[in-house]
Design an enzyme around this catalytic site. Structure first.
Site, PDB file in Angstrom:
ATOM      1  CB  CYS A   1       7.724  -2.044   5.800  1.00 55.68           C
ATOM      2  SG  CYS A   1       8.648  -0.742   6.996  1.00 55.68           S
TER       3      CYS A   1
ATOM      4  CG  HIS B   1      10.040   1.641   2.719  1.00 55.66           C
ATOM      5  ND1 HIS B   1       9.311   2.539   2.920  1.00 55.66           N
ATOM      6  CD2 HIS B   1       9.737   0.831   3.979  1.00 55.66           C
ATOM      7  CE1 HIS B   1       8.841   2.848   4.164  1.00 55.66           C
ATOM      8  NE2 HIS B   1       9.122   1.561   5.005  1.00 55.66           N
TER       9      HIS B   1
END
Length: 340
Positions: A130, A243
């Site tokens: 990710c 994130h």
């Protein structure tokens, strides 16, 4: 005629997002199956306005199915992905198992979509980590213009990257801070995550870096350019989803921050929000549920000859996992399978 699609791990965070995104993007599905382990057998999951009952992964026959999106751990993937591939179903795998296999393409469609044709090697395509996925989306258009020499990245990664138990731990620890007697000791993480940051994601390697940091290095080189030097520090923060990354980039050629901003505004998959004023940037809360990789804080690095700093934020369950997998399926369909 559309595709027969299987979502493996349909009851998990990423599996549910895969189903949501397939429906949202109106992927041409003729038939869809949601698979899970036996303990979740019969659990209902949503696909658009439909409700699907999960089927048993252990006994499922992939023969005749076109694409399988895998959102299970590496151990289970090692068993079931080769089975699906051997039965003629193309696997798009979200685990780390196949990312570093030179025979298997590692794809971020905005960066290296042409590599998707290499799925024929083993009938498997790997989805990157990710934190890597959002970073290379940002780096690609800048690399095309000025050639990147070195990247220094510090990540601020949400607990959803670890899974539901980690999200529960953050929630319960946070509540426990205010209710005497309901304090929650860390179980998922080695230290308290509520009101804290933990500079440790995945296992430690002999070099002193963590495996998450190693992944960002290895995957950036495989996806974007093996000549790029990358160093990473990966940190878990008390954020549920999204994130963030502070990225320092050194180029071979000079690139002005204003030109870099223009390049990024035109690049696929990116939204620039950079007003150079209070609130004129993106934080993780604003990216949740969105497809884009957001870029803010674009500025020159005066400490090196050809340097820039950027702030990069994305929904890790979407671009960092489920969305990227569905985008791979879209490219695979358009360029190779050609149905729908």
């Amino acid at each position: 005629m559309g595709y027969k699609v299987v979502v493996v791990g349909a009851t998990g965070n990423v599996g549910k997002e895969m189903l949501n995104i397939l429906a949202e993007r109106e992927f041409p599905v003729d038939q869809i199956a949601a698979l899970a382990s036996r303990k979740s057998l019969g659990t209902e999951v949503s696909f658009g306005d439909k409700t699907l009952k999960t089927q048993d992964l252990d006994t499922f026959d992939f023969t005749g199915w076109d694409i399988a999106l895998f959102a299970i751990g590496s151990d289970a993937t090692k068993v079931y992905a080769p089975k699906a591939a051997s039965q003629g179903c193309v696997v798009i795998d979200n685990s780390s198992l196949y990312r570093y296999d030179p025979e298997i393409p590692l794809i971020v469609p905005e960066v290296n979509a042409d590599d998707v044709v290499r799925y024929k090697n083993k009938m498997i395509i790997a989805n990157p980590n990710c934190s890597t996925a959002q970073m290379v989306v940002a780096l690609k258009p800048l690399h095309d213009r000025a050639r990147i020499k070195r990247v220094v990245v510090s990540t601020y990664q949400s607990v959803s990257g670890t899974g539901k138990e980690a999200m529960d731990e953050l929630w319960n620890q946070t509540k426990g801070m205010y209710v005497p007697g309901q304090e929650v000791e860390p179980k998922v993480y080695p230290k308290q995550i509520a009101f804290n940051v933990i500079p440790h994601i995945d296992v430690f390697l002999d070099s002193g870096e963590t495996k998450e940091e190693w992944k960002m290095v290895a995957e950036t080189k495989k996806i974007l350019d093996p000549k790029i030097k990358v160093t990473a520090t990966c940190v878990r923060v008390p954020v549920f989803v999204g994130h963030s990354e502070a990225i320092n980039i050194e180029f071979e050629d000079f690139l002005d921050w204003e030109e870099a901003t223009d390049i990024l505004r035109e690049a696929p998959g990116i939204l620039v929000v950079d007003k150079r004023e209070a609130g004129g940037y993106i934080t993780p809360i604003e990216c949740v549920g969105e497809y884009a990789t957001y870029i803010s804080r674009i500025r020159q690095d005066s400490t090196i000859e050809n340097g820039l700093n950027i702030w990069c934020v994305s929904d890790n369950l979407r671009k960092g996992a489920a969305l990227n997998a569905v985008q791979i399926a879209e490219v695979l369909g358009q360029r190779c399978l050609k149905k729908g």
